[in-house]
Design an enzyme around this catalytic site. Sequence first.
Site, mmCIF file in Angstrom:
data_model
loop_
_atom_site.group_PDB
_atom_site.id
_atom_site.type_symbol
_atom_site.label_atom_id
_atom_site.label_comp_id
_atom_site.label_asym_id
_atom_site.label_seq_id
_atom_site.Cartn_x
_atom_site.Cartn_y
_atom_site.Cartn_z
ATOM 1 N N ASN A 32 130.445 73.040 47.592
ATOM 2 C CA ASN A 32 131.872 73.356 47.762
ATOM 3 C C ASN A 32 132.114 74.208 49.022
ATOM 4 O O ASN A 32 133.210 74.721 49.214
ATOM 5 C CB ASN A 32 132.446 74.056 46.517
ATOM 6 C CG ASN A 32 131.815 75.415 46.283
ATOM 7 O OD1 ASN A 32 130.898 75.812 47.004
ATOM 8 N ND2 ASN A 32 132.297 76.135 45.276
ATOM 9 N N ARG A 100 124.059 83.593 45.457
ATOM 10 C CA ARG A 100 122.675 84.043 45.334
ATOM 11 C C ARG A 100 122.385 85.453 45.864
ATOM 12 O O ARG A 100 121.221 85.846 45.960
ATOM 13 C CB ARG A 100 121.749 83.038 46.017
ATOM 14 C CG ARG A 100 121.845 82.977 47.528
ATOM 15 C CD ARG A 100 120.615 83.543 48.181
ATOM 16 N NE ARG A 100 120.649 83.408 49.620
ATOM 17 C CZ ARG A 100 120.653 84.452 50.432
ATOM 18 N NH1 ARG A 100 120.647 85.683 49.938
ATOM 19 N NH2 ARG A 100 120.651 84.273 51.744
ATOM 20 N N THR A 144 114.622 82.505 39.856
ATOM 21 C CA THR A 144 114.139 83.524 40.788
ATOM 22 C C THR A 144 113.022 84.354 40.151
ATOM 23 O O THR A 144 113.033 84.589 38.925
ATOM 24 C CB THR A 144 115.303 84.436 41.237
ATOM 25 O OG1 THR A 144 114.776 85.514 41.986
ATOM 26 C CG2 THR A 144 116.089 85.005 40.085
ATOM 27 N N SER A 179 119.903 92.944 38.934
ATOM 28 C CA SER A 179 121.295 92.905 39.427
ATOM 29 C C SER A 179 122.059 91.912 38.559
ATOM 30 O O SER A 179 121.461 91.107 37.840
ATOM 31 C CB SER A 179 121.349 92.439 40.882
ATOM 32 O OG SER A 179 121.076 91.041 40.959
ATOM 33 N N TYR A 181 123.554 89.413 39.659
ATOM 34 C CA TYR A 181 123.128 88.083 40.151
ATOM 35 C C TYR A 181 121.844 87.649 39.427
ATOM 36 O O TYR A 181 121.761 86.546 38.882
ATOM 37 C CB TYR A 181 122.897 88.092 41.672
ATOM 38 C CG TYR A 181 121.855 87.070 42.066
ATOM 39 C CD1 TYR A 181 122.155 85.704 42.006
ATOM 40 C CD2 TYR A 181 120.546 87.443 42.397
ATOM 41 C CE1 TYR A 181 121.185 84.747 42.289
ATOM 42 C CE2 TYR A 181 119.579 86.499 42.683
ATOM 43 C CZ TYR A 181 119.904 85.153 42.631
ATOM 44 O OH TYR A 181 118.944 84.217 42.891
ATOM 45 N N HIS A 182 120.819 88.521 39.472
ATOM 46 C CA HIS A 182 119.544 88.137 38.849
ATOM 47 C C HIS A 182 119.743 87.841 37.357
ATOM 48 O O HIS A 182 119.110 86.951 36.801
ATOM 49 C CB HIS A 182 118.494 89.236 39.056
ATOM 50 C CG HIS A 182 117.962 89.315 40.464
ATOM 51 N ND1 HIS A 182 118.439 90.204 41.401
ATOM 52 C CD2 HIS A 182 116.992 88.610 41.110
ATOM 53 C CE1 HIS A 182 117.785 90.052 42.543
ATOM 54 N NE2 HIS A 182 116.897 89.089 42.399
ATOM 55 N N LYS A 185 120.757 84.335 36.547
ATOM 56 C CA LYS A 185 119.634 83.376 36.521
ATOM 57 C C LYS A 185 118.937 83.391 35.157
ATOM 58 O O LYS A 185 118.463 82.358 34.690
ATOM 59 C CB LYS A 185 118.615 83.735 37.610
ATOM 60 C CG LYS A 185 119.148 83.590 39.022
ATOM 61 C CD LYS A 185 119.292 82.126 39.376
ATOM 62 C CE LYS A 185 119.542 81.925 40.838
ATOM 63 N NZ LYS A 185 119.821 80.542 41.195
ATOM 64 N N GLN A 208 111.758 81.185 42.088
ATOM 65 C CA GLN A 208 111.383 81.300 43.499
ATOM 66 C C GLN A 208 111.379 82.764 43.954
ATOM 67 O O GLN A 208 112.240 83.550 43.580
ATOM 68 C CB GLN A 208 112.401 80.493 44.321
ATOM 69 C CG GLN A 208 112.087 80.449 45.811
ATOM 70 C CD GLN A 208 112.940 79.446 46.566
ATOM 71 O OE1 GLN A 208 112.422 78.535 47.182
ATOM 72 N NE2 GLN A 208 114.236 79.627 46.552
ATOM 73 N N ARG A 326 119.895 100.526 46.009
ATOM 74 C CA ARG A 326 119.719 99.836 44.720
ATOM 75 C C ARG A 326 119.070 100.764 43.703
ATOM 76 O O ARG A 326 118.422 101.746 44.073
ATOM 77 C CB ARG A 326 118.804 98.615 44.894
ATOM 78 C CG ARG A 326 119.269 97.695 45.985
ATOM 79 C CD ARG A 326 118.385 96.458 46.049
ATOM 80 N NE ARG A 326 118.845 95.614 47.156
ATOM 81 C CZ ARG A 326 118.570 94.333 47.283
ATOM 82 N NH1 ARG A 326 117.811 93.726 46.397
ATOM 83 N NH2 ARG A 326 119.030 93.644 48.306
#
Length: 382
Positions: A32, A100, A144, A179, A181-182, A185, A208, A326
Amino acid sequence: MRIVVAGGDGFCGWPTALHLSNQGHEVTIVDNLSRRKWDEELHSNSVTPIASLEERVGKWKELTGKEIKTYIGDLNHYDFLREVFRQTEPEAFVHFAEQRSAPYSMIDREHAVFTQQNNVLGNLNVLYAIKEFAPECHLIKLGTMGEYGTPNIDIEEGYIEIEHKGRKDVMPYPKQPGSFYHLSKVHDSHNIMFACKIWGIRATDLNQGIVYGLHTNETKMDPMLVNRVDYDGVFGTALNRFLIQAATGHDLTVYGSGNQTRAFLNIEDTVRCVEIAAENPADKGEFRVFNQFTEYFSVQELAEKVQKVAKEEGLNTEVSHLDNPRIEAEEHYYHAVNTKLRDLGLEPHLLTDDVLHDILQTVIEHKDRVIKENILPSIKWK
Ligand code: NAD
Ligand code: USQ
C-alpha cells in the site's frame, strides 16, 4: 511457483521479489506504499534515491523480460485482498507487509494502536484469505528474533521442551518482546499457530534478526533497481545506521553500554532464506519456525567494526555512548539456535571488513541526501 510478496516495495520485500522472479517464479507484489508515506510523516528519506514501484518493475521487465505484477492496496481491506487471491491464486504468500519500526510503535498511543492494528489485523486477514481462497498456499511470514527478547537460557527455534512437575511437553518458546511493534509479531505468531491447528494451513514463521546491507545480485543490475536504506532514528537499524553515520562524519550512536547483543544477517541472505522456505514448504497444518540470522554481535562490537573500516576509508569516526532511549537489558546472556535454514542449504554471507567497505562506499556516494537532524534518536520508551 506463483508467489505473492506482500510488502514488496520495502527494504526486504523489493530485493526478495526480484530474486524470486529471477529464479523463475511468477511474482506479484502487494503493497500500500505506506512506508513511503511514513517517510513523509517523519520528514525522512532513504539514503539511496528510490524509484517509484511502477518504474522499478518497468525497469526489471526491460532488463530481464520478466514481469512482476503489482497490486497497490492494504492487507486490512479484505475486499482488496480477496481480489488479489482470486486473481493470483498464490502457492506461496510471503508476508513482509507490516509497520516494522520499534521506535515508531513507541511514539505515542496512536502509533502503538496503529502498529498493532496494521500488523495483527492485516495478518489475520491473510490467514482468512488463505483459508477461503487458497487453502494449499504456504504462508511465509516475517517474524522477528526480538519476539524472544533476551532470556537467560538458549533461544531455540520456536519451540522448547519443558519438564514441569515430572511431566514433559513441547511448547512455544516463551516470548519477552521489547516494544509494541515486537509484541505485534508475537500476536501474529499466536494467530498463525492457531489457524494452522484449526484450519490445516501450512505456515513458516521466519524469526529474522536485524538485516544489514542493501545490494543483492538483482538490485545491482541497474540504479533504478536500488534498494532503500534507512538511517534515521526511527526506521534506521543498528549496523546500517552506523555506516551512514560514519559516512557523514557523525559519531556512532551506541545506546547505553552497547553490550546489548542482537542477531544479524545480510540482505543477500534474507532473499535466499525466503527462497529456501518457499521451495521447502511446511506440511499441511504445520506451524514451522526458523530463526533467520547468521551471526550475532553486541552493538558496541558493531560500532568498533565500523570505526575500523571507516578509518581505512580515511574517515575519522568516534563512538558515542548515548543515554539509552529504550528500556532493554544492556548486560545479558545471548545464545540462539539457527540450524534449520542452514540444514536446508543456506550458505551465509558473513560480516567481513570487505562487506562493510562495500556498503560504506555506496552510502558515501549518497551521503548528501542524509538529513542530519534525523540521525539522533528522538523517541523514548518512557
Ligand atoms: P519496510 O517498512 O521497508 O517494508 C514493509 C513494506 O510493507 C512497505 O513497503 C510498506 O509500504 C508495506 N506495508 C506495510 N503495511 C502494509 C499494509 N497494511 N498493507 C500493504 N502493505 C503494507 O520493512 P522491511 O525492513 O522490509 O521489513 C519487512 C518485514 O520484515 C517486516 O515485517 C519486518 O517486521 C520484518 N523484519 C525486518 C527486519 C529489518 O531489519 N529490516 C528484521 C527482522 C524482521
Ligand atoms: N541501537 C543502538 N544505536 C542505534 C540504534 C540502535 O545502540 O543507533 C541498539 C538498540 O538499542 C537495540 C539494538 O541496537 O539494542 C537494535 O536496534 P535496531 O533499531 O537496530 O533494531 P530493532 O529495533 O530491534 O528492530 C529491527 C527492525 C525490526 C526487526 C528487528 C529484528 O527494525 O523490524 O524486527 O530489527 S530483532 O532486533 O531481532 O528483533
